[in-house]
Design a protein around this motif. Structure first.
Motif, PDB file in Angstrom:
ATOM      1  N   PHE A   1       4.175  -3.239  -6.245  1.00 23.09           N
ATOM      2  CA  PHE A   1       3.436  -1.986  -6.155  1.00 23.09           C
ATOM      3  C   PHE A   1       4.258  -0.875  -6.797  1.00 23.09           C
ATOM      4  O   PHE A   1       5.468  -1.004  -6.986  1.00 23.09           O
TER       5      PHE A   1
ATOM      6  N   LYS B   1      -2.950   5.712  -4.991  1.00 24.67           N
ATOM      7  CA  LYS B   1      -1.680   5.007  -5.099  1.00 24.67           C
ATOM      8  C   LYS B   1      -0.670   5.570  -4.103  1.00 24.67           C
ATOM      9  O   LYS B   1      -0.769   6.733  -3.706  1.00 24.67           O
TER      10      LYS B   1
ATOM     11  N   TYR C   1      -1.591   0.756  -0.665  1.00 25.84           N
ATOM     12  CA  TYR C   1      -2.236   2.004  -1.060  1.00 25.84           C
ATOM     13  C   TYR C   1      -1.609   3.178  -0.319  1.00 25.84           C
ATOM     14  O   TYR C   1      -0.794   3.004   0.600  1.00 25.84           O
TER      15      TYR C   1
ATOM     16  N   LYS D   1      -7.558   4.021   0.409  1.00 17.52           N
ATOM     17  CA  LYS D   1      -7.520   2.816  -0.407  1.00 17.52           C
ATOM     18  C   LYS D   1      -7.697   3.077  -1.894  1.00 17.52           C
ATOM     19  O   LYS D   1      -7.401   2.216  -2.709  1.00 17.52           O
ATOM     20  N   ASN D   2      -8.205   4.248  -2.246  1.00 19.22           N
ATOM     21  CA  ASN D   2      -8.378   4.550  -3.663  1.00 19.22           C
ATOM     22  C   ASN D   2      -7.243   5.391  -4.224  1.00 19.22           C
ATOM     23  O   ASN D   2      -7.323   5.877  -5.345  1.00 19.22           O
TER      24      ASN D   2
ATOM     25  N   GLU E   1      -1.350  -3.569   3.698  1.00 20.90           N
ATOM     26  CA  GLU E   1      -2.394  -4.331   4.402  1.00 20.90           C
ATOM     27  C   GLU E   1      -2.330  -5.778   3.962  1.00 20.90           C
ATOM     28  O   GLU E   1      -2.496  -6.099   2.779  1.00 20.90           O
TER      29      GLU E   1
ATOM     30  N   ASP F   1      -3.719  -9.748   4.381  1.00 19.43           N
ATOM     31  CA  ASP F   1      -4.749 -10.675   4.862  1.00 19.43           C
ATOM     32  C   ASP F   1      -4.058 -11.954   5.335  1.00 19.43           C
ATOM     33  O   ASP F   1      -3.312 -12.583   4.579  1.00 19.43           O
TER      34      ASP F   1
ATOM     35  N   GLY G   1      -3.525 -12.515   0.982  1.00 20.71           N
ATOM     36  CA  GLY G   1      -3.933 -11.360   0.205  1.00 20.71           C
ATOM     37  C   GLY G   1      -3.180 -10.129   0.648  1.00 20.71           C
ATOM     38  O   GLY G   1      -2.637 -10.074   1.756  1.00 20.71           O
ATOM     39  N   ALA G   2      -3.113  -9.126  -0.215  1.00 21.28           N
ATOM     40  CA  ALA G   2      -2.389  -7.904   0.122  1.00 21.28           C
ATOM     41  C   ALA G   2      -3.029  -6.721  -0.585  1.00 21.28           C
ATOM     42  O   ALA G   2      -3.557  -6.851  -1.695  1.00 21.28           O
ATOM     43  N   SER G   3      -2.964  -5.587   0.067  1.00 23.78           N
ATOM     44  CA  SER G   3      -3.441  -4.337  -0.515  1.00 23.78           C
ATOM     45  C   SER G   3      -2.429  -3.250  -0.187  1.00 23.78           C
ATOM     46  O   SER G   3      -2.110  -3.026   0.981  1.00 23.78           O
TER      47      SER G   3
ATOM     48  N   LYS H   1      -6.257  -9.363   9.692  1.00 24.88           N
ATOM     49  CA  LYS H   1      -5.445  -8.411   8.944  1.00 24.88           C
ATOM     50  C   LYS H   1      -4.339  -7.848   9.829  1.00 24.88           C
ATOM     51  O   LYS H   1      -4.507  -7.705  11.040  1.00 24.88           O
TER      52      LYS H   1
ATOM     53  N   GLU I   1      -2.750 -10.570  -7.000  1.00 24.12           N
ATOM     54  CA  GLU I   1      -4.138 -10.911  -6.720  1.00 24.12           C
ATOM     55  C   GLU I   1      -4.319 -12.363  -6.306  1.00 24.12           C
ATOM     56  O   GLU I   1      -5.406 -12.744  -5.903  1.00 24.12           O
TER      57      GLU I   1
END
Length: 420
Positions: A390, A297, A290, A294-295, A307, A309, A286-288, A353, A268
Motif C-alpha cells: 500500500f 488512500k 484505505y 474506502k475511496n 481490512e 478477509d 483478501g485485503a483492503s 472480516k 488482489e
C-alpha cells in the motif's frame, strides 16, 4: 572503461525431478547416441520453467535458463529473488561446485565461496586445521595461510575454540570461521550466499564492513545473496533479480529491490497466494487498505484502515485467535507491528472480516508492505510475508499548517480491532 572480471553467457541448468542423473538407461543411451552424432541433447527440448508453485507435465525442469550478465572488478552485486528462484544454483555453478547444462562462464582470478554452513570444513579437524585445509582448496600455499592465520582467527572471534574440532562448534561459530577464511585469503571474487543470516547482528555488521573494504580498498568483486533487503542495499551497488530460474531485472540496487518486493506483493490475489505457511484452518484471502473511507488512500496524520478477509473452511470454536500484522518499508526494514488476540471466539464456516483501525497514521509518505500471521490456539494457521502493498500520501501530522515528516523508527500505534 571498467574491467570485466566475470562474464556469464547463456547459462542454463536442467535437472530431472525425483531421480538422480538422467534416471533411466534409455535416456542415457539417447543422450550418448545424440552426442556421437554431434546432435543436440534431446532432453534439452522438453524441460519446463522452474515454477515450484505449479504442477508440470515434464520430469525435466530448468533450474536456470539463459542467464546472461557481466560483473566488473571491484563491483558488489546483490542477487535477490524468492526461494526457488535459482540463486543458489547460480552461485554453485559460479563456484564450480556443479557444472552448467549449457553456456559458459569466463572469470579472471580466484573465486572463494561461502554457500552454506560448514562448506569445505571437516568436522573432525580443529578450526586451525580447517583454515589450512580451506586455504589449500582455494589455492593458497601454506606459507601464505600462515602469514594471515592470526588475522583470520581474530576476525572470526573463535580464538578460544580454534584448537577444538569443528563438530563441536555452533552453526554461528562455523559461519564466523568460514567467512573469515574466505575473506582473508584475497580472492578476486567472493561469493556469499544467505549464510550470514546464521550469525549474530554484531558479526553481520562486521562481515558487511569487511566486504565493503574488500570492494572499495582492495578492488575485490563480491556476489551477495540475501533476503535481508537492508543489508543488500547497504552493501551492493547493483542488483540482479531472479524469478523462476531466469533473470527478471538488472539495474541499480534501489530499482532492483523495488522490482523484487513488488513481485512478492499479490494484493488482489491473496486467495491464490502460494508462498504461505500454516495449517490453513484460517486463511487471509483478501485485503483492503484505505484511509478515512474506502475511496480514499491512506494519508499521513489521518485515520487508516487495514481490512482483512478471513476464510475459515470449518467451524472453529477457539479460546484464542491471534492476529499479527507487520509493516515494512520498501527496503524491508520493520517499521510497525500490530497485534491483537481475540478470546473465546466461535467462527462459522464462512468468510469473515477483521478490521484494524488507526486514528492517526504515523507513517511518512511512500510505499509499505504488510506481512500477516494468524494463530489459532497458539498454532500457526496462516503466514504471508510482504504479501500486501500500500502507499501513503502526503498529509499533516502535527497540525502546523504544512507537511512535516514524522519519524519512522519503530512506530507505535494506538489502534482498534473489530471482528465481524
Amino acid at each position: 572503461m571498467n574491467e570485466v572480471i566475470l562474464k556469464v553467457e547463456n547459462i542454463s541448468k536442467q535437472y530431472r525431478l525425483g531421480e538422480v542423473g538422467t534416471g533411466t538407461i534409455s535416456h542415457d543411451l539417447n543422450r550418448w547416441w545424440a552426442k556421437i552424432r554431434r546432435k543436440e541433447d534431446p532432453f534439452l527440448k522438453i524441460g519446463e520453467t522452474n515454477d515450484r508453485s505449479k504442477k508440470g507435465s515434464s520430469d525435466y525442469v530448468w533450474a536456470l535458463q539463459d542467464i546472461n550478465f557481466e560483473v566488473n572488478r571491484g563491483e558488489v552485486v546483490g542477487i535477490i529473488g524468492k526461494n526457488g528462484a535459482g540463486k543458489s544454483t547460480l552461485l554453485k555453478i559460479l563456484s564450480r561446485v556443479t557444472s552448467p547444462t549449457t553456456g559458459s562462464i569466463k572469470t579472471r582470478g580466484r573465486i572463494a565461496s561461502l554457500l552454506e554452513v560448514g562448506t569445505g570444513f571437516h568436522p573432525e579437524m580443529t578450526g586451525r586445521e580447517n583454515i589450512y585445509l580451506n586455504g589449500a582448496i582455494l589455492g593458497m600455499t601454506k606459507k601464505e595461510i600462515t602469514s594471515k592465520i592470526d588475522e583470520i582467527i581474530e576476525f572470526s572471534g573463535c580464538e578460544r575454540y580454534i584448537d577444538t574440532p569443528v563438530k563441536r562448534y555452533s552453526s554461528g561459530m562455523t559461519v564466523r570461521l568460514a567467512f573469515a577464511v574466505a575473506a582473508h585469503l584475497d580472492p578476486e571474487i567472493l561469493v556469499v550466499d544467505e549464510v550470514l543470516a546464521v550469525g549474530d547482528a554484531e558479526f553481520q555488521k562486521k562481515a558487511i564492513g569487511k566486504m565493503q573494504d574488500m570492494s572499495q580498498d582492495g578492488g575485490r568483486t563480491v556476489l551477495f545473496v540475501s533476503h535481508n533487503m537492508a543489508a543488500v542495499q547497504n552493501l551492493c551497488q547493483r542488483g540482479i533479480v531472479m524469478r523462476n530460474g531466469k533473470v527478471f531485472f538488472q539495474g541499480n540496487i534501489e530499482d532492483s529491490i523495488q522490482n523484487y518486493l513488488k513481485d512478492n506483493s499479490t494484493f488482489e490475489t491473496l486467495s491464490s497466494y502460494d508462498n504461505r505457511i500454516g495449517s490453513g484452518v484460517i486463511k487471509v484471502i483478501g485485503a483492503s487498505i484505505y484511509g478515512e473511507s474506502k475511496n480514499l488512500k491512506p494519508q499521513v496524520g489521518r485515520s487508516f484502515h487495514i481490512e482483512l478477509d478471513i476464510e475459515n473452511p470449518q467451524e472453529i470454536n477457539s479460546s484464542q485467535i491471534f492476529f499479527d500484522l507487520k509493516i515494512d518499508d520498501q527496503m524491508g526494514q520493520r517499521i510497525a507491528w500490530l497485534s491483537n488476540t481475540i478470546f473465546n471466539k466461535e467462527l462459522q464456516n464462512n468468510v469473515c472480516k477483521i478490521i484494524f483501525k488507526i486514528d492517526k497514521l504515523n507513517l511518512n509518505h511512500g510505499g509499505y508492505y504488510i506481512s500477516t500471521d494468524v494463530y489459532v490456539d497458539r498454532k500457526r494457521a496462516d503466514w504471508l510475508q510482504s504479501a500486501i502493498y500500500f502507499e501513503v500520501i502526503d498529509g499533516e501530522y502535527y497540525n502546523t499548517g504544512r507537511d512535516v515528516p514524522v519519524s519512522e523508527s519503530r512506530v507505535l500505534f494506538d489502534f482498534d480491532v473489530n471482528f465481524y
